[in-house]
Design a protein around this motif. Structure first.
Motif, PDB file in Angstrom:
ATOM      1  N   THR A   1      14.233 -28.405  -3.993  1.00 60.98           N
ATOM      2  CA  THR A   1      13.111 -28.184  -4.813  1.00 60.98           C
ATOM      3  C   THR A   1      11.898 -27.307  -4.159  1.00 60.98           C
ATOM      4  O   THR A   1      11.123 -27.096  -4.833  1.00 60.98           O
ATOM      5  CB  THR A   1      12.276 -29.825  -5.060  1.00 60.98           C
ATOM      6  N   LEU A   2      12.261 -27.078  -2.838  1.00 60.80           N
ATOM      7  CA  LEU A   2      11.291 -26.251  -2.052  1.00 60.80           C
ATOM      8  C   LEU A   2      11.545 -24.832  -2.757  1.00 60.80           C
ATOM      9  O   LEU A   2      10.623 -23.783  -2.442  1.00 60.80           O
ATOM     10  CB  LEU A   2      11.558 -26.118  -0.817  1.00 60.80           C
ATOM     11  N   TYR A   3      12.578 -24.521  -3.589  1.00 69.00           N
ATOM     12  CA  TYR A   3      12.763 -23.235  -4.011  1.00 69.00           C
ATOM     13  C   TYR A   3      11.604 -22.598  -4.784  1.00 69.00           C
ATOM     14  O   TYR A   3      11.432 -21.530  -5.045  1.00 69.00           O
ATOM     15  CB  TYR A   3      14.050 -23.134  -4.694  1.00 69.00           C
ATOM     16  N   LYS A   4      10.838 -23.580  -5.272  1.00 69.26           N
ATOM     17  CA  LYS A   4       9.656 -23.111  -6.191  1.00 69.26           C
ATOM     18  C   LYS A   4       8.415 -22.956  -5.635  1.00 69.26           C
ATOM     19  O   LYS A   4       7.287 -22.871  -6.176  1.00 69.26           O
ATOM     20  CB  LYS A   4       9.689 -24.381  -7.467  1.00 69.26           C
ATOM     21  N   GLN A   5       8.273 -22.677  -4.487  1.00 71.66           N
ATOM     22  CA  GLN A   5       7.252 -22.442  -3.615  1.00 71.66           C
ATOM     23  C   GLN A   5       7.464 -20.976  -3.008  1.00 71.66           C
ATOM     24  O   GLN A   5       8.636 -20.294  -2.812  1.00 71.66           O
ATOM     25  CB  GLN A   5       7.108 -23.389  -2.352  1.00 71.66           C
TER      26      GLN A   5
ATOM     27  N   ARG B   1      -2.775 -19.849   2.039  1.00 71.59           N
ATOM     28  CA  ARG B   1      -2.621 -21.020   1.554  1.00 71.59           C
ATOM     29  C   ARG B   1      -3.643 -21.966   2.018  1.00 71.59           C
ATOM     30  O   ARG B   1      -4.175 -22.966   1.281  1.00 71.59           O
ATOM     31  CB  ARG B   1      -1.222 -21.622   1.830  1.00 71.59           C
ATOM     32  N   THR B   2      -4.053 -22.044   3.484  1.00 71.86           N
ATOM     33  CA  THR B   2      -4.907 -22.953   3.886  1.00 71.86           C
ATOM     34  C   THR B   2      -6.419 -22.589   3.667  1.00 71.86           C
ATOM     35  O   THR B   2      -7.223 -23.433   3.953  1.00 71.86           O
ATOM     36  CB  THR B   2      -4.447 -23.198   5.295  1.00 71.86           C
ATOM     37  N   CYS B   3      -6.653 -21.123   3.639  1.00 74.62           N
ATOM     38  CA  CYS B   3      -8.037 -20.563   3.623  1.00 74.62           C
ATOM     39  C   CYS B   3      -8.428 -20.411   2.288  1.00 74.62           C
ATOM     40  O   CYS B   3      -9.587 -20.696   1.982  1.00 74.62           O
ATOM     41  CB  CYS B   3      -8.042 -19.316   4.343  1.00 74.62           C
ATOM     42  N   ILE B   4      -7.686 -20.237   1.132  1.00 75.40           N
ATOM     43  CA  ILE B   4      -8.168 -20.045  -0.205  1.00 75.40           C
ATOM     44  C   ILE B   4      -8.178 -21.510  -1.113  1.00 75.40           C
ATOM     45  O   ILE B   4      -7.538 -22.221  -0.636  1.00 75.40           O
ATOM     46  CB  ILE B   4      -7.175 -19.014  -0.920  1.00 75.40           C
ATOM     47  N   PRO B   5      -9.477 -21.508  -1.750  1.00 76.20           N
ATOM     48  CA  PRO B   5      -9.497 -22.624  -2.479  1.00 76.20           C
ATOM     49  C   PRO B   5      -8.313 -22.756  -3.616  1.00 76.20           C
ATOM     50  O   PRO B   5      -7.753 -21.944  -3.747  1.00 76.20           O
ATOM     51  CB  PRO B   5     -10.861 -22.323  -3.440  1.00 76.20           C
TER      52      PRO B   5
ATOM     53  N   LYS C   1      -5.332 -20.014  -5.803  1.00 74.61           N
ATOM     54  CA  LYS C   1      -3.898 -20.381  -5.089  1.00 74.61           C
ATOM     55  C   LYS C   1      -3.017 -20.230  -6.319  1.00 74.61           C
ATOM     56  O   LYS C   1      -1.776 -19.578  -6.068  1.00 74.61           O
ATOM     57  CB  LYS C   1      -3.756 -21.726  -4.514  1.00 74.61           C
ATOM     58  N   LYS C   2      -3.319 -20.672  -7.693  1.00 78.72           N
ATOM     59  CA  LYS C   2      -2.289 -20.678  -8.348  1.00 78.72           C
ATOM     60  C   LYS C   2      -2.021 -19.315  -8.968  1.00 78.72           C
ATOM     61  O   LYS C   2      -0.889 -18.897  -9.571  1.00 78.72           O
ATOM     62  CB  LYS C   2      -2.719 -21.579  -9.675  1.00 78.72           C
ATOM     63  N   LYS C   3      -3.285 -18.480  -8.840  1.00 77.21           N
ATOM     64  CA  LYS C   3      -2.876 -16.838  -9.294  1.00 77.21           C
ATOM     65  C   LYS C   3      -2.242 -15.977  -8.149  1.00 77.21           C
ATOM     66  O   LYS C   3      -1.606 -15.277  -8.518  1.00 77.21           O
ATOM     67  CB  LYS C   3      -4.333 -16.348  -9.645  1.00 77.21           C
TER      68      LYS C   3
ATOM     69  N   ASN D   1       6.824 -15.707  -8.064  1.00 76.76           N
ATOM     70  CA  ASN D   1       6.906 -14.289  -8.607  1.00 76.76           C
ATOM     71  C   ASN D   1       6.355 -13.135  -7.719  1.00 76.76           C
ATOM     72  O   ASN D   1       6.907 -11.988  -7.498  1.00 76.76           O
ATOM     73  CB  ASN D   1       6.788 -14.025 -10.019  1.00 76.76           C
ATOM     74  N   HIS D   2       4.992 -13.527  -7.266  1.00 77.31           N
ATOM     75  CA  HIS D   2       4.537 -12.660  -6.312  1.00 77.31           C
ATOM     76  C   HIS D   2       5.190 -12.579  -5.012  1.00 77.31           C
ATOM     77  O   HIS D   2       5.394 -11.584  -4.412  1.00 77.31           O
ATOM     78  CB  HIS D   2       3.058 -13.196  -6.151  1.00 77.31           C
ATOM     79  N   ALA D   3       5.775 -13.707  -4.350  1.00 79.32           N
ATOM     80  CA  ALA D   3       6.307 -13.750  -3.130  1.00 79.32           C
ATOM     81  C   ALA D   3       7.820 -12.622  -3.293  1.00 79.32           C
ATOM     82  O   ALA D   3       8.043 -11.997  -2.412  1.00 79.32           O
ATOM     83  CB  ALA D   3       6.865 -14.950  -2.962  1.00 79.32           C
ATOM     84  N   ARG D   4       8.448 -13.128  -4.658  1.00 74.35           N
ATOM     85  CA  ARG D   4       9.786 -12.049  -4.736  1.00 74.35           C
ATOM     86  C   ARG D   4       9.243 -10.454  -4.915  1.00 74.35           C
ATOM     87  O   ARG D   4      10.089  -9.932  -4.158  1.00 74.35           O
ATOM     88  CB  ARG D   4      10.495 -12.580  -5.841  1.00 74.35           C
ATOM     89  N   VAL D   5       8.498 -10.349  -5.384  1.00 76.05           N
ATOM     90  CA  VAL D   5       7.838  -8.733  -5.536  1.00 76.05           C
ATOM     91  C   VAL D   5       7.479  -8.402  -3.928  1.00 76.05           C
ATOM     92  O   VAL D   5       7.999  -7.253  -3.871  1.00 76.05           O
ATOM     93  CB  VAL D   5       6.611  -8.794  -6.459  1.00 76.05           C
TER      94      VAL D   5
END
Length: 173
Positions: A60-64, A131-135, A139-141, A146-150
């Motif tokens: 299930t971690l694949y979706k992170q 991930r720890t610094c942004i509200p 984070k959702k944007k 997809n951003h990580a894959r790019v």
């Protein structure tokens, strides 16, 4: 009063023959490690990285987004270990680099996989930091799969573009 004692250093009593025997012994240890240990470690590393990739893809971690970077790092390290085995085959006496293009290809694999391993690790660290610094709302944007894959594909494209040109120039004088 105080007497100065001369402390003998153990290497001062060695003869030239003893020093050469020690060097020969150390060379034998190095040679046996290269001959036996390197392929075993590389094969175990390839198997462990492959199992890690399969586990990360099927959980299930694949979706992170961070998991995408970790999969990319494992894949780059697996390619680097595979290249280590190719170099080891040349070390034990088989001339695999005489084939046309294999030397260029292994040079490309070695340097591009190291580039990817380093920069994907930096991307993973940046992802964790953001991930720890942004509200939570932002984070959702920013932190999407997809951003990580790019990002992984962009680093792969940069590594390919840079190292394909350099690998074609190997041996050109």
């Amino acid at each position: 009063m105080y007497k100065e004692h001369s402390v003998e250093k153990p290497w001062q009593n060695f003869s030239v023959i003893q020093a050469l025997l020690i060097k020969l012994f150390l060379f034998q240890i190095y040679h046996n490690t290269q001959l036996l240990g390197l392929p075993i470690l590389a094969t175990v590393g390839i198997l462990c990285n492959s199992i890690s990739i399969l586990i990360l893809i099927n959980c299930t971690l694949y979706k992170q987004s961070g998991t995408q970077y970790v999969i990319g790092i494992h894949f780059a390290d697996t390619i680097s270990l595979f290249n280590t085995i190719i170099n080891w085959i040349s070390y034990i006496g088989y001339d695999v680099f005489d084939n046309g293009g294999l030397c260029h290809f292994t040079f490309f694999l070695e340097h591009s996989s190291k580039f990817l391993s380093i920069w994907l690790f930096v991307s993973l660290a940046a992802d964790v930091c953001l991930r720890t610094c942004i509200p939570v709302a932002r984070k959702k944007k920013l932190m999407t799969v997809n951003h990580a894959r790019v990002v992984v594909l962009c680093f792969t494209a940069v590594a390919t573009a840079v190292y394909i040109n350099i690998s074609l120039m190997v041996g050109v004088v």
